[in-house]
Each structure stands twice: as C-alpha cells, then as structure tokens.
Motif scaffolding. Structure first.
Motif, mmCIF file in Angstrom:
data_model
loop_
_atom_site.group_PDB
_atom_site.id
_atom_site.type_symbol
_atom_site.label_atom_id
_atom_site.label_comp_id
_atom_site.label_asym_id
_atom_site.label_seq_id
_atom_site.Cartn_x
_atom_site.Cartn_y
_atom_site.Cartn_z
ATOM 1 N N GLU A 251 0.916 -1.007 0.047
ATOM 2 C CA GLU A 251 -0.060 0.064 0.274
ATOM 3 C C GLU A 251 0.930 1.273 -0.197
ATOM 4 O O GLU A 251 0.287 2.436 -0.675
ATOM 5 C CB GLU A 251 -1.064 0.509 1.262
ATOM 6 C CG GLU A 251 -2.013 -1.201 1.424
ATOM 7 C CD GLU A 251 -2.688 -0.668 0.183
ATOM 8 O OE1 GLU A 251 -3.463 0.336 -0.168
ATOM 9 O OE2 GLU A 251 -2.995 -2.002 0.083
ATOM 10 N N THR A 252 2.005 1.018 0.481
ATOM 11 C CA THR A 252 3.320 2.308 0.800
ATOM 12 C C THR A 252 3.720 2.150 -0.614
ATOM 13 O O THR A 252 4.593 3.335 -0.711
ATOM 14 C CB THR A 252 3.669 2.659 1.928
ATOM 15 O OG1 THR A 252 4.623 0.814 2.121
ATOM 16 C CG2 THR A 252 2.864 2.345 3.338
ATOM 17 N N TRP A 253 3.660 1.252 -2.078
ATOM 18 C CA TRP A 253 4.889 1.255 -2.613
ATOM 19 C C TRP A 253 4.462 2.216 -3.548
ATOM 20 O O TRP A 253 3.313 2.851 -3.711
ATOM 21 C CB TRP A 253 4.781 0.178 -3.408
ATOM 22 C CG TRP A 253 5.727 -0.634 -2.891
ATOM 23 C CD1 TRP A 253 6.328 -1.032 -1.565
ATOM 24 C CD2 TRP A 253 5.209 -2.506 -3.514
ATOM 25 N NE1 TRP A 253 6.340 -2.149 -1.322
ATOM 26 C CE2 TRP A 253 5.803 -3.097 -2.411
ATOM 27 C CE3 TRP A 253 5.023 -2.584 -4.748
ATOM 28 C CZ2 TRP A 253 6.721 -4.258 -2.483
ATOM 29 C CZ3 TRP A 253 5.485 -4.361 -4.375
ATOM 30 C CH2 TRP A 253 6.474 -4.770 -3.829
ATOM 31 N N THR A 254 5.572 3.464 -4.678
ATOM 32 C CA THR A 254 4.932 4.402 -5.400
ATOM 33 C C THR A 254 5.387 3.643 -6.414
ATOM 34 O O THR A 254 6.612 3.315 -6.902
ATOM 35 C CB THR A 254 5.344 5.376 -5.096
ATOM 36 O OG1 THR A 254 5.131 6.256 -3.907
ATOM 37 C CG2 THR A 254 4.848 6.776 -5.708
ATOM 38 N N VAL A 255 4.435 4.195 -7.587
ATOM 39 C CA VAL A 255 5.194 3.188 -9.089
ATOM 40 C C VAL A 255 4.572 4.595 -9.772
ATOM 41 O O VAL A 255 3.807 5.758 -9.970
ATOM 42 C CB VAL A 255 3.782 2.652 -9.426
ATOM 43 C CG1 VAL A 255 4.290 2.117 -10.714
ATOM 44 C CG2 VAL A 255 3.809 1.020 -8.051
ATOM 45 N N THR A 256 5.748 4.891 -10.685
ATOM 46 C CA THR A 256 6.909 5.766 -11.743
ATOM 47 C C THR A 256 5.986 6.118 -13.158
ATOM 48 O O THR A 256 6.674 4.310 -12.968
ATOM 49 C CB THR A 256 7.756 6.500 -10.765
ATOM 50 O OG1 THR A 256 7.382 7.042 -10.041
ATOM 51 C CG2 THR A 256 8.016 7.207 -11.964
ATOM 52 N N ASP A 257 4.954 6.707 -14.105
ATOM 53 C CA ASP A 257 5.051 5.510 -15.377
ATOM 54 C C ASP A 257 6.565 6.672 -15.899
ATOM 55 O O ASP A 257 5.732 8.162 -16.046
ATOM 56 C CB ASP A 257 4.187 5.628 -15.535
ATOM 57 C CG ASP A 257 4.168 5.170 -17.506
ATOM 58 O OD1 ASP A 257 5.470 4.898 -17.688
ATOM 59 O OD2 ASP A 257 2.970 5.161 -17.853
ATOM 60 N N ASP A 258 7.597 6.900 -16.405
ATOM 61 C CA ASP A 258 8.019 7.538 -16.876
ATOM 62 C C ASP A 258 8.534 6.877 -18.290
ATOM 63 O O ASP A 258 8.803 8.073 -18.314
ATOM 64 C CB ASP A 258 9.787 8.122 -16.152
ATOM 65 C CG ASP A 258 9.964 6.647 -16.151
ATOM 66 O OD1 ASP A 258 10.071 5.772 -16.387
ATOM 67 O OD2 ASP A 258 11.273 7.241 -15.946
ATOM 68 N N TRP A 259 7.305 6.477 -19.233
ATOM 69 C CA TRP A 259 7.743 6.047 -20.302
ATOM 70 C C TRP A 259 6.641 7.203 -21.253
ATOM 71 O O TRP A 259 6.120 7.813 -21.068
ATOM 72 C CB TRP A 259 6.887 4.987 -20.951
ATOM 73 C CG TRP A 259 7.820 3.649 -20.244
ATOM 74 C CD1 TRP A 259 8.506 3.523 -19.154
ATOM 75 C CD2 TRP A 259 8.514 2.178 -21.296
ATOM 76 N NE1 TRP A 259 9.085 2.450 -18.781
ATOM 77 C CE2 TRP A 259 9.075 1.562 -20.039
ATOM 78 C CE3 TRP A 259 8.406 2.912 -22.527
ATOM 79 C CZ2 TRP A 259 9.960 0.772 -21.053
ATOM 80 C CZ3 TRP A 259 9.128 1.725 -23.321
ATOM 81 C CH2 TRP A 259 9.743 1.130 -22.267
ATOM 82 N N PRO A 260 7.271 7.279 -22.169
ATOM 83 C CA PRO A 260 6.319 8.533 -22.798
ATOM 84 C C PRO A 260 5.488 7.531 -23.599
ATOM 85 O O PRO A 260 5.522 6.148 -23.919
ATOM 86 C CB PRO A 260 8.098 8.367 -24.565
ATOM 87 C CG PRO A 260 8.514 7.068 -24.386
ATOM 88 C CD PRO A 260 8.921 7.131 -22.934
#
Length: 87
Positions: free
Chosen positions: A49-58
C-alpha cells in the motif's frame, strides 16, 4: 615517467585470443570480497500500500520493424491465442 605512464599507473592484463581462464567465476580473490553480515530475525514486511509506481515512459514508444519481426517469430503462437490469427 611519461605522461602516458602517469595516467595508466595500474598494471595491464593481456588476454591471449582463444584461451579462457580455468574458472570463469573466480576473478576476485575470496579474501577481497566483502560480504554483509547476515540479518537476524524475520525479514521486514513489505506493505504494498505504501509503494509508489512511477510511469516515466513516453506516450508512444518507438519500435522498429526488426523488433516486431523478432516478437512475431518467438511469440507468434501466443499472440494468435490471445488476439486471434493474423489476417
């Protein structure tokens, strides 16, 4: 000492073509390897629940024809099962 010698003070290792070392995994002497001390007790629990997912793909990822051909060659049967045969 010449300038070239001053920049390259480490000894060089020369490789003989076609000759492999006896043990490919034994490059560093064991006494030079630092191993961390083993942890005691239970491993920490990971709260997803504390994980952060970052989508930095174009938005659009460029793909070449060669990459498409490669995926079709290796995964064509799986793609056919998922999406139906190609027309």
């Amino acid at each position: 000492m010449s300038r070239r010698g001053a920049d390259h003070s480490q000894s060089r290792v020369y490789v003989v073509s076609g000759v492999l070392p006896d043990d490919l995994y034994d490059y560093v002497p064991q006494d030079e390897i630092e191993t961390p001390a083993p942890r005691t007790g239970r491993p920490p629990k990971h709260d997803v629940e504390t994980w952060t997912v970052t989508d930095d793909w174009p938005d659009r990822v460029p793909v070449t024809e060669a990459e498409i051909d490669l995926f079709e060659a290796w995964f064509g049967d799986i793609f056919d099962e998922l999406f139906g045969p190609s027309r």
